[in-house]
Design a protein around this motif. Sequence first.
Motif, short mmCIF file in Angstrom:
data_model
loop_
_atom_site.label_atom_id
_atom_site.label_comp_id
_atom_site.label_asym_id
_atom_site.label_seq_id
_atom_site.Cartn_x
_atom_site.Cartn_y
_atom_site.Cartn_z
N PRO A 52 0.81 -1.23 0.00
CA PRO A 52 0.00 0.00 0.00
C PRO A 52 0.84 1.28 0.00
O PRO A 52 0.39 2.32 -0.47
N TRP A 53 2.08 1.19 0.50
CA TRP A 53 2.96 2.35 0.58
C TRP A 53 3.95 2.39 -0.58
O TRP A 53 4.93 3.14 -0.55
N GLY A 54 3.70 1.63 -1.64
CA GLY A 54 4.68 1.46 -2.69
C GLY A 54 4.83 2.59 -3.68
O GLY A 54 5.79 2.63 -4.44
N THR A 55 3.89 3.56 -3.70
CA THR A 55 3.91 4.59 -4.74
C THR A 55 5.18 5.43 -4.72
O THR A 55 5.87 5.57 -5.74
N LEU A 56 5.52 6.01 -3.57
CA LEU A 56 6.68 6.89 -3.49
C LEU A 56 7.99 6.13 -3.71
O LEU A 56 8.83 6.57 -4.52
N PRO A 57 8.22 4.98 -3.02
CA PRO A 57 9.45 4.23 -3.31
C PRO A 57 9.54 3.81 -4.78
O PRO A 57 10.60 3.87 -5.39
N GLY A 58 8.40 3.40 -5.33
CA GLY A 58 8.39 3.00 -6.73
C GLY A 58 8.77 4.15 -7.65
O GLY A 58 9.56 3.98 -8.58
N PHE A 84 15.93 -2.07 -17.44
CA PHE A 84 14.58 -1.77 -17.94
C PHE A 84 13.55 -2.72 -17.32
O PHE A 84 12.48 -2.28 -16.87
N LEU A 85 13.86 -4.00 -17.29
CA LEU A 85 12.91 -4.95 -16.73
C LEU A 85 12.73 -4.72 -15.23
O LEU A 85 11.61 -4.89 -14.69
N THR A 86 13.79 -4.33 -14.54
CA THR A 86 13.66 -3.96 -13.13
C THR A 86 12.77 -2.74 -12.97
O THR A 86 11.92 -2.68 -12.08
N LEU A 87 12.95 -1.76 -13.86
CA LEU A 87 12.11 -0.56 -13.84
C LEU A 87 10.64 -0.93 -14.00
O LEU A 87 9.78 -0.37 -13.31
N THR A 88 10.34 -1.86 -14.91
CA THR A 88 8.93 -2.20 -15.14
C THR A 88 8.30 -2.83 -13.89
O THR A 88 7.10 -2.65 -13.64
N TYR A 89 9.11 -3.57 -13.11
CA TYR A 89 8.56 -4.14 -11.88
C TYR A 89 8.23 -3.04 -10.88
O TYR A 89 7.13 -3.02 -10.29
N PHE A 90 9.13 -2.12 -10.70
CA PHE A 90 8.88 -1.06 -9.72
C PHE A 90 7.87 -0.03 -10.22
O PHE A 90 7.28 0.69 -9.42
N MET A 91 7.67 0.05 -11.54
CA MET A 91 6.55 0.83 -12.04
C MET A 91 5.24 0.24 -11.52
O MET A 91 4.27 0.96 -11.22
N GLY A 92 5.21 -1.09 -11.40
CA GLY A 92 4.05 -1.75 -10.81
C GLY A 92 3.83 -1.30 -9.37
O GLY A 92 2.69 -1.12 -8.93
N TRP A 93 4.91 -1.13 -8.62
CA TRP A 93 4.80 -0.59 -7.27
C TRP A 93 4.25 0.84 -7.29
O TRP A 93 3.40 1.20 -6.47
N ILE A 95 2.33 2.43 -9.53
CA ILE A 95 0.93 2.59 -9.92
C ILE A 95 0.03 1.57 -9.24
O ILE A 95 -1.19 1.69 -9.32
N GLY A 96 0.63 0.58 -8.55
CA GLY A 96 -0.16 -0.49 -7.96
C GLY A 96 -1.23 -0.03 -6.98
O GLY A 96 -2.40 -0.43 -7.10
N PRO A 97 -0.89 0.81 -5.98
CA PRO A 97 -1.92 1.24 -5.03
C PRO A 97 -3.09 1.95 -5.72
O PRO A 97 -4.25 1.77 -5.32
N LEU A 98 -2.82 2.74 -6.76
CA LEU A 98 -3.89 3.41 -7.49
C LEU A 98 -4.78 2.39 -8.20
O LEU A 98 -6.01 2.46 -8.12
N ILE A 99 -4.16 1.43 -8.88
CA ILE A 99 -4.95 0.43 -9.60
C ILE A 99 -5.75 -0.43 -8.63
O ILE A 99 -6.92 -0.75 -8.88
N GLN A 100 -5.15 -0.79 -7.53
CA GLN A 100 -5.88 -1.59 -6.54
C GLN A 100 -7.07 -0.82 -5.98
O GLN A 100 -8.12 -1.39 -5.68
N ARG A 101 -6.91 0.50 -5.85
CA ARG A 101 -8.03 1.33 -5.38
C ARG A 101 -9.15 1.33 -6.41
O ARG A 101 -10.35 1.26 -6.05
N TYR A 102 -8.81 1.42 -7.69
CA TYR A 102 -9.83 1.36 -8.75
C TYR A 102 -10.53 0.01 -8.75
O TYR A 102 -11.74 -0.07 -8.96
N ILE A 103 -9.77 -1.06 -8.53
CA ILE A 103 -10.37 -2.39 -8.50
C ILE A 103 -11.35 -2.52 -7.35
O ILE A 103 -12.46 -3.06 -7.50
N ARG A 104 -10.97 -2.01 -6.19
CA ARG A 104 -11.88 -2.08 -5.03
C ARG A 104 -13.13 -1.25 -5.27
O ARG A 104 -14.23 -1.63 -4.82
N THR A 105 -12.99 -0.12 -5.96
CA THR A 105 -14.11 0.79 -6.14
C THR A 105 -15.01 0.38 -7.31
O THR A 105 -16.24 0.42 -7.20
#
Length: 224
Positions: A52-58, A84-93, A95-105
């Motif tokens: 849930p706190w992954g946005t800023l570190p990501g 690049f592939l490492t970057l794509t994983y942490f891009m998931g971190w 944007i992940g909390p935002l996407i999970q919020r959309y899924i819940r809503t």
Amino acid sequence: MAMNDYRMNSYNSYPTTIDVPREETTSLLAKVLGITSLGFFITAVGVATSPPWGTLPGLIIVLGLVFAISFARKASPALALGLFLTLTYFMGWEIGPLIQRYIRTFGTGMVFNAAATTGAGMAVMGCVAYLFNINYRRIAGIGFAALLLLIIAGIASMFFHFLTPDTYSWLTLGVFTLLTVGDFARIRAGGDGRSAVSLSLSIYLDAINIFLAVLQLMGGRRRN
């Protein structure tokens, strides 16, 4: 922004319009699409495992990796690909909390529809770039200036509230549509001396920003 370092160099040595036979760029395009597709898969894993706190570190890690790729892309293509592939994983971190919020809503359907819309739009923009004679450097210059204005407007709107989220999303969609056409046109013209990883990074970042804008617009419509 660091992501645009890739758009503004090598102005004298490579063609600016479509004058390379299509068969000569097919291999480059295939590499770019393959690398980008793998990146999106890894991003999906990052979203699924993001805290849930992954946005800023990501965000911090992604920005650092963008700079690292810019230094590694010529010295070591294999290292640049790994970064690049490492970057794509942490891009998931990021944007992940935002996407999970959309899924819940709104449910998973909205996220899937936004991803499908983005994919279809990227395919159309790629076709446009390959069918028409486009000066990608001119497009890149206009798009880069528009992106700077968009960033400034977004920061100013945080204080003066003259842009609604939907308006900002429409502007984001327009700017990154322009940049995407330019990036595909660059590939069509032979890549401008850039590696497949560097080109993949540009296409990947375009698609992520378009996806987030589409998701915001779909969410805003559902709320209304």
